[in-house]
Design an enzyme around this catalytic site. Structure first.
Site, mmCIF file in Angstrom:
data_model
loop_
_atom_site.group_PDB
_atom_site.id
_atom_site.type_symbol
_atom_site.label_atom_id
_atom_site.label_comp_id
_atom_site.label_asym_id
_atom_site.label_seq_id
_atom_site.Cartn_x
_atom_site.Cartn_y
_atom_site.Cartn_z
ATOM 1 N N SER A 1 51.824 -35.801 -19.735
ATOM 2 C CA SER A 1 51.065 -35.063 -18.721
ATOM 3 C C SER A 1 50.943 -33.595 -19.104
ATOM 4 O O SER A 1 51.943 -32.885 -19.218
ATOM 5 C CB SER A 1 51.758 -35.199 -17.359
ATOM 6 N N ASP B 1 40.641 -38.631 -17.941
ATOM 7 C CA ASP B 1 39.688 -38.427 -16.844
ATOM 8 C C ASP B 1 38.360 -39.145 -17.089
ATOM 9 O O ASP B 1 37.526 -39.235 -16.188
ATOM 10 C CB ASP B 1 39.437 -36.926 -16.641
HETATM 11 C C1 S3P Z 1 44.720 -31.843 -16.319
HETATM 12 C C2 S3P Z 1 45.485 -32.809 -16.899
HETATM 13 C C3 S3P Z 1 45.335 -34.237 -16.590
HETATM 14 C C4 S3P Z 1 44.010 -34.539 -15.943
HETATM 15 C C5 S3P Z 1 43.660 -33.569 -14.867
HETATM 16 C C6 S3P Z 1 43.607 -32.151 -15.409
HETATM 17 C C7 S3P Z 1 44.997 -30.435 -16.657
HETATM 18 O O1 S3P Z 1 46.384 -34.608 -15.708
HETATM 19 O O2 S3P Z 1 43.991 -35.852 -15.437
HETATM 20 O O3 S3P Z 1 42.399 -33.873 -14.299
HETATM 21 O O4 S3P Z 1 44.163 -29.563 -16.376
HETATM 22 O O5 S3P Z 1 46.075 -30.184 -17.211
HETATM 23 P P1 S3P Z 1 47.813 -35.053 -16.290
HETATM 24 O O6 S3P Z 1 48.167 -34.054 -17.296
HETATM 25 O O7 S3P Z 1 48.781 -35.083 -15.163
HETATM 26 O O8 S3P Z 1 47.564 -36.417 -16.872
#
Ligand code: S3P
Length: 445
Positions: free
Chosen positions: A174, A328
């Protein structure tokens, strides 16, 4: 096309005879959020071209204003951020991050070690999303965070406390958790090392580097040198944000799967940790040409133009390490799968269950309702394409912007109209979506 917010709550998309044209998609949401946060604690005035003025990013700016920053857009849409110069003000009332998971998680990291107490909250969807994943590393650093929602969910009350550096191996891939830890680490005493089992988007690293913040990268380890409770001294900076590949992806799939599709997306961010969707579409047989543009000092990351034309798509398997780099785009790739010959499998994507909606369930429910053969799996779905007839019908966004837009694209590719309920959520990431759909030849009521 003029539609009021209320009218937008339901959209009917008609099958489109053609899909062609040239667009710059709206600005990158992840970069807008990071630049919005860090410029707000900076010295002096930062200028940002291409900032995404969507509900999510505006919620982040509003939260930063409550902490002492000032922001305004000029007539050309350029954003000016007057930073706090490092000292944040105690906010009056809770900071409402709306639907923005990135906003809430990153801001919690930024505040955990600073001498401020604040409550961070959001809408019903955000208050259902897991916050234990950021609380765990922050608490190990010494943070004081009280989750007021059931099961370690927001609202989160953050009482700024001196932090110490730790070594933390991310249990989930993440970028939000990684970035939260990197921001908290700036306010800690000592060094923090974050280990990523799978590479995730690295916008925070790019922005840290541009701002000269103290960190280093070695393979999958990010090391941040803490500066203590006073935090970093962030210089003002001029930025230009490219288009969001996650927004461009809707038109990439629409054009590839349409009989008469030919679309050029201009100035799209081409950070290699975000472009896995292009590789997957190529694997599915899409005809795509990417031309990179020259990067100047305002461009923090690579960008360029993507040209895509109709092709006969075939099924593929999407999984493993590519998942975080197209997380996404999975709802719209499910639509590509429904239009492709043969089987498309999405696996290793359990994270979809904790996004703005449970995206595995939302997409399977909607596609099934429109006659697509799809099987739900714990970590993804199996789609048997192509749907022999695409009869249209009524579906729900489940309050999730990417589900709403994916189903709108499915409407363009169907034989009869598709109505999507509750589409006001599109504002969170792509306010110009409906206008862009019309610009490319689509019809929406
Ligand atoms: C994001 C990371 C992703 C993504 C989100 C935006 C970011 O989430 O799904 O829309 O800006 O760091 P995760 O890192 O929790 O997967």
């Amino acid at each position: 096309m003029t539609m009021s917010i209320q009218q937008r709550n339901e959209a009917t998309v008609h099958p489109s005879a053609r899909l062609s044209g040239t667009l710059p998609p709206s600005g990158d949401k992840s970069l807008s959020n990071r630049i919005g946060l860090l410029a707000s604690i900076g010295k002096g005035i930062s200028r940002v071209e291409g900032f995404l003025a969507s509900a999510d990013c505006i919620a982040v700016l509003k939260a930063m204003e409550a902490l002492g920053a000032r922001t305004h857009f000029d007539r050309d849409g350029e954003l000016f951020i007057h930073g706090t110069g490092g000292k944040m003000m105690p906010p009056v009332g809770p900071l409402d991050l709306g639907n923005s998971g990135t906003g809430l998680r990153l801001l919690t990291g930024l505040l955990a070690g600073s001498p401020v107490t604040a409550t961070l909250t959001g809408d019903a969807s955000l208050c259902r999303r897991p916050m234990g994943r950021i609380m765990e590393p922050l608490e190990r650093m010494g943070a004081r965070i009280a989750a007021q929602g059931k099961g370690r969910c927001a609202p989160l009350q953050v009482t700024g406390t001196p932090l110490k550096g730790i070594t933390y191996e991310l249990p989930v891939a993440s970028a939000q958790v990684k970035s939260c830890c990197m921001l908290a680490a700036l306010y800690a005493k000592g060094t923090t090392t974050i280990v990523e089992p799978t590479p995730t988007r690295d916008h925070t690293e790019h922005v840290f580097q541009r701002l000269g913040l103290p960190f280093s990268l070695e393979e999958n380890r990010i090391t941040v040198d803490g500066l203590g409770p006073d935090g970093p001294s962030v210089p003002s900076c001029n930025w230009r944000i490219p288009g969001d590949i996650s927004s461009a992806a809707f038109w990439l799939v629409a054009a590839a799967a349409h009989r008469r599709g030919a679309v050029t997306l201009e100035r799209v961010g081409l950070n290699p940790r975000r472009t896995a969707v292009i590789e997957v579409l190529k694997r599915m047989g899409a005809r795509i040409k990417v031309t990179t543009r020259k990067q100047d000092e305002k461009d923090v990351e690579p960008h360029g133009d993507i040209r895509i034309t109709s092709s006969k798509l075939k099924g593929t398997v999407i999984g493993g390490d590519e998942i975080p780099n197209l997380i996404d785009e999975l709802p719209i790739l499910a639509v590509a799968g429904a239009c492709a010959e043969g089987e498309t499998v999405i696996k290793d994507a359990q994270e979809l269950r904790v996004k703005e909606s449970d995206r595995i369930q939302s997409m399977c429910h909607n596609l099934l309702k429109l006659g697509v053969q799809v099987e739900e799996m714990d970590d993804g779905m199996r789609i048997h394409g192509p749907a022999s007839a695409r009869p249209g019908g009524v579906v729900d966004s489940f309050g999730d912007h990417r589900v709403a837009m994916a189903m709108a694209v499915y409407g363009l590719l169907s034989e009869a109209q598709v109505t999507i309920k509750r589409v006001d959520c599109v504002e969170t990431s792509y306010p110009a979506f409906w206008e862009d759909l019309v610009k490319l030849g689509g019809q929406v009521e």
